[in-house]
Design a protein around this motif. Sequence first.
Motif, PDB file in Angstrom:
ATOM      1  N   MET A 192       1.060  -1.207   0.070  1.00 18.41           N
ATOM      2  CA  MET A 192       0.490   0.109   0.235  1.00 18.41           C
ATOM      3  C   MET A 192       1.123   1.263   0.830  1.00 18.41           C
ATOM      4  O   MET A 192       1.717   1.149   0.529  1.00 18.41           O
ATOM      5  N   LEU A 193       1.055   1.730  -0.835  1.00 17.05           N
ATOM      6  CA  LEU A 193       1.419   3.302  -0.933  1.00 17.05           C
ATOM      7  C   LEU A 193       0.737   4.228   0.207  1.00 17.05           C
ATOM      8  O   LEU A 193      -0.253   4.249   0.178  1.00 17.05           O
ATOM      9  N   THR A 194       1.689   4.850   0.575  1.00 11.42           N
ATOM     10  CA  THR A 194       1.990   6.003   1.875  1.00 11.42           C
ATOM     11  C   THR A 194       1.009   7.285   1.061  1.00 11.42           C
ATOM     12  O   THR A 194       2.385   8.086   0.763  1.00 11.42           O
ATOM     13  N   PRO A 195       0.969   8.192   1.646  1.00 14.80           N
ATOM     14  CA  PRO A 195       0.545   9.974   0.903  1.00 14.80           C
ATOM     15  C   PRO A 195       1.710  10.765   1.589  1.00 14.80           C
ATOM     16  O   PRO A 195       2.698  10.418   2.208  1.00 14.80           O
ATOM     17  N   ILE A 196       1.556  11.384   0.289  1.00 16.23           N
ATOM     18  CA  ILE A 196       3.433  11.808   0.424  1.00 16.23           C
ATOM     19  C   ILE A 196       2.711  13.910   0.861  1.00 16.23           C
ATOM     20  O   ILE A 196       1.899  14.096   0.310  1.00 16.23           O
ATOM     21  N   PRO A 197       3.628  14.523   1.924  1.00 12.60           N
ATOM     22  CA  PRO A 197       2.876  15.558   2.172  1.00 12.60           C
ATOM     23  C   PRO A 197       3.209  16.533   0.992  1.00 12.60           C
ATOM     24  O   PRO A 197       3.545  16.580   0.649  1.00 12.60           O
ATOM     25  N   MET A 198       2.058  17.287   1.159  1.00 10.70           N
ATOM     26  CA  MET A 198       1.403  18.552  -0.078  1.00 10.70           C
ATOM     27  C   MET A 198       3.490  19.457   0.421  1.00 10.70           C
ATOM     28  O   MET A 198       3.383  19.750  -1.420  1.00 10.70           O
ATOM     29  N   PRO A 199       3.589  19.905   1.004  1.00 13.53           N
ATOM     30  CA  PRO A 199       4.787  20.757   1.398  1.00 13.53           C
ATOM     31  C   PRO A 199       5.982  20.028   0.330  1.00 13.53           C
ATOM     32  O   PRO A 199       6.499  20.711  -0.379  1.00 13.53           O
ATOM     33  N   ARG A 200       5.958  17.991   0.294  1.00 13.10           N
ATOM     34  CA  ARG A 200       7.388  17.865  -0.566  1.00 13.10           C
ATOM     35  C   ARG A 200       6.910  17.301  -1.181  1.00 13.10           C
ATOM     36  O   ARG A 200       7.389  17.609  -2.578  1.00 13.10           O
ATOM     37  N   LEU A 201       6.029  18.107  -1.951  1.00 13.29           N
ATOM     38  CA  LEU A 201       5.217  17.290  -2.980  1.00 13.29           C
ATOM     39  C   LEU A 201       5.571  18.925  -3.729  1.00 13.29           C
ATOM     40  O   LEU A 201       5.792  18.859  -5.519  1.00 13.29           O
ATOM     41  N   LEU A 202       5.127  19.683  -3.433  1.00 17.49           N
ATOM     42  CA  LEU A 202       5.328  21.022  -4.175  1.00 17.49           C
ATOM     43  C   LEU A 202       7.019  21.464  -4.353  1.00 17.49           C
ATOM     44  O   LEU A 202       7.282  21.648  -5.842  1.00 17.49           O
ATOM     45  N   PHE A 203       7.690  20.917  -3.273  1.00  8.82           N
ATOM     46  CA  PHE A 203       8.826  21.079  -3.421  1.00  8.82           C
ATOM     47  C   PHE A 203       9.564  19.991  -4.852  1.00  8.82           C
ATOM     48  O   PHE A 203      10.305  20.842  -5.345  1.00  8.82           O
TER      49      PHE A 203
END
Length: 102
Positions: free
Chosen positions: A1-12
């Motif tokens: 199962m995939l863990t969600p990536i936090p939004m600030p890391r995704l934006l960066f």
Amino acid sequence: MLTPIPMPRLLFAGMTISALLGGPAIAQTSSSTGVVQPIPLPQPSPLSQPSPQTQIVSPTPNVVAQPNLDSFSERTIQCLNQGSAMALDPNSLSSYTRGCAN
């Protein structure tokens, strides 16, 4: 199962990838040389500045001095101003204004 990536890391990560892979903005460059063209200065139109022959000189308005009206309201305002200048308290100011204006 995939863990969600936090939004600030995704934006960066997205900004980093676009900065590394992206080139200069197309609207700011000329052809493929990558040299930024200077913006030309606007030239004044010969019609925008009136010539001395076309300038219209408006006549000076006729100023008519109003007659000195000594109405009750004007006398009351004048008495209130005088009483305030004498630093009268509110009760004394109203008494002074009644006597002064009548």
